[in-house]
Design an enzyme around this catalytic site. Structure first.
Site, PDB file in Angstrom:
ATOM      1  N   ARG A  49      -1.825  -0.480  -3.766  1.00  0.00           N
ATOM      2  CA  ARG A  49      -1.852  -1.688  -4.639  1.00  0.00           C
ATOM      3  C   ARG A  49      -1.576  -2.999  -4.032  1.00  0.00           C
ATOM      4  NH1 ARG A  49      -5.161   1.397  -6.824  1.00  0.00           N
ATOM      5  NH2 ARG A  49      -4.877   2.074  -8.877  1.00  0.00           N
ATOM      6  N   ASP A 103      -7.017  -3.346   1.770  1.00  0.00           N
ATOM      7  CA  ASP A 103      -8.160  -2.941   0.772  1.00  0.00           C
ATOM      8  C   ASP A 103      -8.148  -3.196  -0.671  1.00  0.00           C
ATOM      9  OD1 ASP A 103     -10.468  -1.488   0.403  1.00  0.00           O
ATOM     10  OD2 ASP A 103      -9.299   0.037  -0.772  1.00  0.00           O
ATOM     11  N   GLU A 150      -7.879  -9.235  -7.488  1.00  0.00           N
ATOM     12  CA  GLU A 150      -9.493  -8.510  -6.998  1.00  0.00           C
ATOM     13  C   GLU A 150     -10.171  -9.147  -8.202  1.00  0.00           C
ATOM     14  OE1 GLU A 150      -9.045  -4.473  -6.633  1.00  0.00           O
ATOM     15  OE2 GLU A 150      -6.990  -4.740  -5.196  1.00  0.00           O
ATOM     16  N   HIS A 169     -11.707  -2.908  -1.752  1.00  0.00           N
ATOM     17  CA  HIS A 169     -10.696  -1.660  -2.833  1.00  0.00           C
ATOM     18  C   HIS A 169     -12.132  -0.608  -2.731  1.00  0.00           C
ATOM     19  CE1 HIS A 169      -8.096  -0.978  -6.221  1.00  0.00           C
ATOM     20  NE2 HIS A 169      -8.354   0.341  -5.684  1.00  0.00           N
TER      21      HIS A 169
END
Ligand code: GLV
Length: 317
Positions: free
Chosen positions: A232, A256, A261, A280
């Site tokens: 995360r 990622d 986001e 992600h």
């Protein structure tokens, strides 16, 4: 617990809830399916729902979820689901057995991107330059530090070992783990970090792990080491990471997940040549795979049997 005669299920996703709902399997007449893609759509039905199967369900609606008994996340991480408003009677389960193989390929693929100097040779190709003076490195023989040795971390460890890496782990228990040469407790995080050529974050986001990697932890890493964050975003202090990258205090980062986001277009992390940004996708949501996990639990729920992969809400995962 007695078998249930009828269950109302809400499938919630901001996009493509229908695709996931189409994969739900239950004996005829035992389940009524609803789908929602927005908080308003979910609000209209939540009062009559027993079971929610969701990604990023709007937690504000917990207050209206009078009948909710079970929530299964379409994901491994449950941080977004565990709001204090979630009534204590609700059992939370997470998708298990789904993402490990994907995330192992992601992690090793991007480690190979580094050691095989893929960006360099592609740039040379674009410039029609034959750069036989630059050699790749071996990935075999390097050390990968995996922070978080849950099911996904252990799957990555196994895949890394098969490619000849040495694996060091960090876990809450510090318990020995097959295929992992050495497991450190979080109190020895810095010692573990100092060993890594690659440091992979795959630990849940909890009150204890928020900001786990900050300035001091980045300083504890080798100056050639790459950070791979597939857990995360808030596990990492992004400002400290930007500073460390700018000062070349670490080799680079494959990211990622991010504090915000989608990563905002103005964010400095977009700009580094030694940073890889992916949106992600390290553990993609494949409807068949997630539905297999949910359907197995739904069958148990309908039969009144205990659910599997239940989250310990106090621990946060
Ligand atoms: C995705 O981030 C997940 O929690 O599975």
């Amino acid at each position: 617990m007695a078998a249930r005669r009828h269950t109302s299920v809400l499938v919630y996703r901001p996009t493509d809830a229908d695709v996931f709902a189409a994969r739900v399997r239950a004996p005829r007449g035992r389940v009524t399916l609803h789908t929602a893609a927005t908080a308003d759509e979910a609000k209209a039905v939540i009062g009559e729902i027993d079971v929610v199967w969701a990604w990023k369900f709007p937690t504000l609606l917990y207050a209206n979820a009078a009948r909710l008994a079970w929530l299964e996340t379409m994901g491994a991480g449950v941080d977004w689901a565990l709001a204090p408003e979630l009534p204590a009677r609700v059992t939370v389960t997470r998708a298990a057995g789904v993402f490990g193989p994907w995330m192992a390929e992601y992690t090793l693929g991007w480690c190979l991107f580094v050691t095989q100097r893929m960006a360099f040779y592609r740039d040379a190709q674009r410039a029609r330059e034959w750069r036989g003076d630059v050699m790749p490195d071996r990935l075999s023989g390097t050390t990968m530090v995996i922070v978080g040795l849950g099911e996904i971390g252990r799957t990555i460890a196994g895949a890394a070992r098969r490619l000849g890496l040495r694996v060091v782990g960090v876990s809450r228990s510090g318990r020995r783990t097959p295929g992992v040469s050495r497991v450190y407790r979080p109190s020895h995080l810095h010692r573990a970090l100092a060993e890594g050529d690659f440091v992979v974050l795959v630990t849940p986001l909890t009150a204890e792990t928020r900001g786990l990697i900050g300035e001091r932890e980045l300083a504890a890493m080798k100056s050639s080491a790459w950070l791979v964050n597939i857990g995360r975003g808030p596990l990492v202090d992004e400002a400290a990471l930007v500073n460390a990258l700018g000062a070349r205090r670490i080799g680079g980062a494959v990211l990622d997940v991010f504090a915000v986001e989608p990563l905002p277009p103005v964010h400095p992390l977009w700009t580094f040549d030694n940073v890889v940004v992916t949106p992600h996708i390290a553990g993609p949501d494949v409807p068949e795979e997630l539905a297999a996990a949910f359907n197995a639990n739904l069958a148990r729920y309908i039969a009144g049997r205990p659910l599997r992969h239940v989250v310990d809400r106090r621990r946060g995962y």
